[in-house]
Design a protein around this motif. Structure first.
Motif, PDB file in Angstrom:
ATOM      1  N   ALA A   1       0.819  -1.214   0.000  1.00  0.00           N
ATOM      2  CA  ALA A   1       0.000   0.000   0.000  1.00  0.00           C
ATOM      3  C   ALA A   1       0.851   1.261   0.000  1.00  0.00           C
ATOM      4  O   ALA A   1       0.468   2.268  -0.599  1.00  0.00           O
ATOM      5  CB  ALA A   1      -0.946   0.000   1.199  1.00  0.00           C
ATOM      6  N   VAL A   2       1.975   1.223   0.664  1.00  0.00           N
ATOM      7  CA  VAL A   2       2.816   2.431   0.751  1.00  0.00           C
ATOM      8  C   VAL A   2       3.271   2.894  -0.634  1.00  0.00           C
ATOM      9  O   VAL A   2       3.119   4.071  -0.968  1.00  0.00           O
ATOM     10  CB  VAL A   2       3.997   2.190   1.720  1.00  0.00           C
ATOM     11  N   PRO A   3       3.800   2.022  -1.517  1.00  0.00           N
ATOM     12  CA  PRO A   3       4.163   2.501  -2.863  1.00  0.00           C
ATOM     13  C   PRO A   3       2.942   2.950  -3.677  1.00  0.00           C
ATOM     14  O   PRO A   3       3.032   3.923  -4.436  1.00  0.00           O
ATOM     15  CB  PRO A   3       4.823   1.283  -3.523  1.00  0.00           C
ATOM     16  N   LEU A   4       1.812   2.259  -3.491  1.00  0.00           N
ATOM     17  CA  LEU A   4       0.605   2.674  -4.222  1.00  0.00           C
ATOM     18  C   LEU A   4       0.157   4.063  -3.794  1.00  0.00           C
ATOM     19  O   LEU A   4      -0.235   4.888  -4.632  1.00  0.00           O
ATOM     20  CB  LEU A   4      -0.526   1.670  -3.993  1.00  0.00           C
ATOM     21  N   LEU A   5       0.231   4.335  -2.501  1.00  0.00           N
ATOM     22  CA  LEU A   5      -0.139   5.664  -2.017  1.00  0.00           C
ATOM     23  C   LEU A   5       0.840   6.722  -2.530  1.00  0.00           C
ATOM     24  O   LEU A   5       0.442   7.840  -2.861  1.00  0.00           O
ATOM     25  CB  LEU A   5      -0.202   5.681  -0.490  1.00  0.00           C
TER      26      LEU A   5
ATOM     27  N   ASP B   1       2.479   6.554  -5.386  1.00  0.00           N
ATOM     28  CA  ASP B   1       2.127   6.746  -6.806  1.00  0.00           C
ATOM     29  C   ASP B   1       0.869   7.594  -6.950  1.00  0.00           C
ATOM     30  O   ASP B   1       0.783   8.469  -7.821  1.00  0.00           O
ATOM     31  CB  ASP B   1       1.925   5.399  -7.496  1.00  0.00           C
ATOM     32  N   ALA B   2      -0.118   7.332  -6.100  1.00  0.00           N
ATOM     33  CA  ALA B   2      -1.362   8.112  -6.160  1.00  0.00           C
ATOM     34  C   ALA B   2      -1.091   9.575  -5.832  1.00  0.00           C
ATOM     35  O   ALA B   2      -1.646  10.480  -6.471  1.00  0.00           O
ATOM     36  CB  ALA B   2      -2.392   7.531  -5.197  1.00  0.00           C
ATOM     37  N   SER B   3      -0.236   9.810  -4.862  1.00  0.00           N
ATOM     38  CA  SER B   3       0.111  11.184  -4.501  1.00  0.00           C
ATOM     39  C   SER B   3       0.808  11.889  -5.657  1.00  0.00           C
ATOM     40  O   SER B   3       0.516  13.046  -5.969  1.00  0.00           O
ATOM     41  CB  SER B   3       1.007  11.174  -3.262  1.00  0.00           C
ATOM     42  N   THR B   4       1.722  11.187  -6.325  1.00  0.00           N
ATOM     43  CA  THR B   4       2.413  11.759  -7.486  1.00  0.00           C
ATOM     44  C   THR B   4       1.426  12.069  -8.607  1.00  0.00           C
ATOM     45  O   THR B   4       1.497  13.131  -9.239  1.00  0.00           O
ATOM     46  CB  THR B   4       3.491  10.775  -7.990  1.00  0.00           C
ATOM     47  N   THR B   5       0.487  11.159  -8.832  1.00  0.00           N
ATOM     48  CA  THR B   5      -0.514  11.365  -9.882  1.00  0.00           C
ATOM     49  C   THR B   5      -1.391  12.577  -9.575  1.00  0.00           C
ATOM     50  O   THR B   5      -1.697  13.379 -10.463  1.00  0.00           O
ATOM     51  CB  THR B   5      -1.382  10.104 -10.033  1.00  0.00           C
ATOM     52  N   VAL B   6      -1.785  12.719  -8.323  1.00  0.00           N
ATOM     53  CA  VAL B   6      -2.619  13.863  -7.935  1.00  0.00           C
ATOM     54  C   VAL B   6      -1.846  15.164  -8.116  1.00  0.00           C
ATOM     55  O   VAL B   6      -2.394  16.167  -8.604  1.00  0.00           O
ATOM     56  CB  VAL B   6      -3.114  13.695  -6.482  1.00  0.00           C
ATOM     57  N   ARG B   7      -0.564  15.170  -7.746  1.00  0.00           N
ATOM     58  CA  ARG B   7       0.248  16.383  -7.950  1.00  0.00           C
ATOM     59  C   ARG B   7       0.370  16.730  -9.427  1.00  0.00           C
ATOM     60  O   ARG B   7       0.272  17.893  -9.817  1.00  0.00           O
ATOM     61  CB  ARG B   7       1.634  16.194  -7.334  1.00  0.00           C
ATOM     62  N   SER B   8       0.574  15.705 -10.261  1.00  0.00           N
ATOM     63  CA  SER B   8       0.679  15.934 -11.707  1.00  0.00           C
ATOM     64  C   SER B   8      -0.631  16.465 -12.274  1.00  0.00           C
ATOM     65  O   SER B   8      -0.629  17.388 -13.098  1.00  0.00           O
ATOM     66  CB  SER B   8       1.058  14.623 -12.404  1.00  0.00           C
TER      67      SER B   8
END
Length: 143
Positions: free
Chosen positions: A47-51, A53-60
């Motif tokens: 879950a930690v890497p998925l979160l 990645d999700a954070s990076t996607t939201v920033r982008s």
């Protein structure tokens, strides 16, 4: 053996069976807790890497939305500038162009009249096999 000894042995056997069942239940509960702990650790590990990645996607996505917002405001500014320019051109050239057109119309009407003030009649022409024949010649041909 007396009745009291038999009863004591029965109670002891009963307690031995009960403790055995409780020991088996506790052993199985320990296995379930161990498996649950492993499952939670695996889920946390994934879950930690998925979160992240999700954070990076939201920033982008936020960056892209900021860019789109900037583009939309630029388009709105260009639209307002074009509207102002067209209003300026219409007010600057519109009035004089109407006056020039009216003057040209008046000149054409004035030149279209003959010396005596009667409107000029257009000379009629007839086309014969790709040539134009004046009206006077056409009358000679008919009569």
């Amino acid at each position: 053996m007396s009745g009291g000894e038999v009863a004591g042995i029965l109670v002891a056997v009963f307690w031995a069976i009960l403790v055995s069942f409780l020991a088996v239940a506790l052993a199985r509960l320990a296995q379930v807790l161990k498996a649950t702990t492993k499952l939670v650790a695996d889920v946390t590990e994934q879950a930690v890497p998925l979160l992240a990645d999700a954070s990076t996607t939201v920033r982008s996505a936020r960056t892209q939305l900021d860019r789109v917002d900037a583009i939309a405001s630029d388009v709105q500014e260009v639209t307002s500038n074009a509207s102002a320019l067209s209003s300026t051109v219409a007010s600057t050239f519109g009035g004089p162009l109407v006056k020039v057109a009216a003057f040209g119309y008046g000149v054409r009407k004035a030149l279209g009249r003959t010396q005596d003030g009667a409107p000029r009649t257009a000379e009629r022409r007839t086309v014969i096999i790709g040539r134009t024949v004046p009206a006077a010649r056409r009358r000679k041909q008919k009569g």
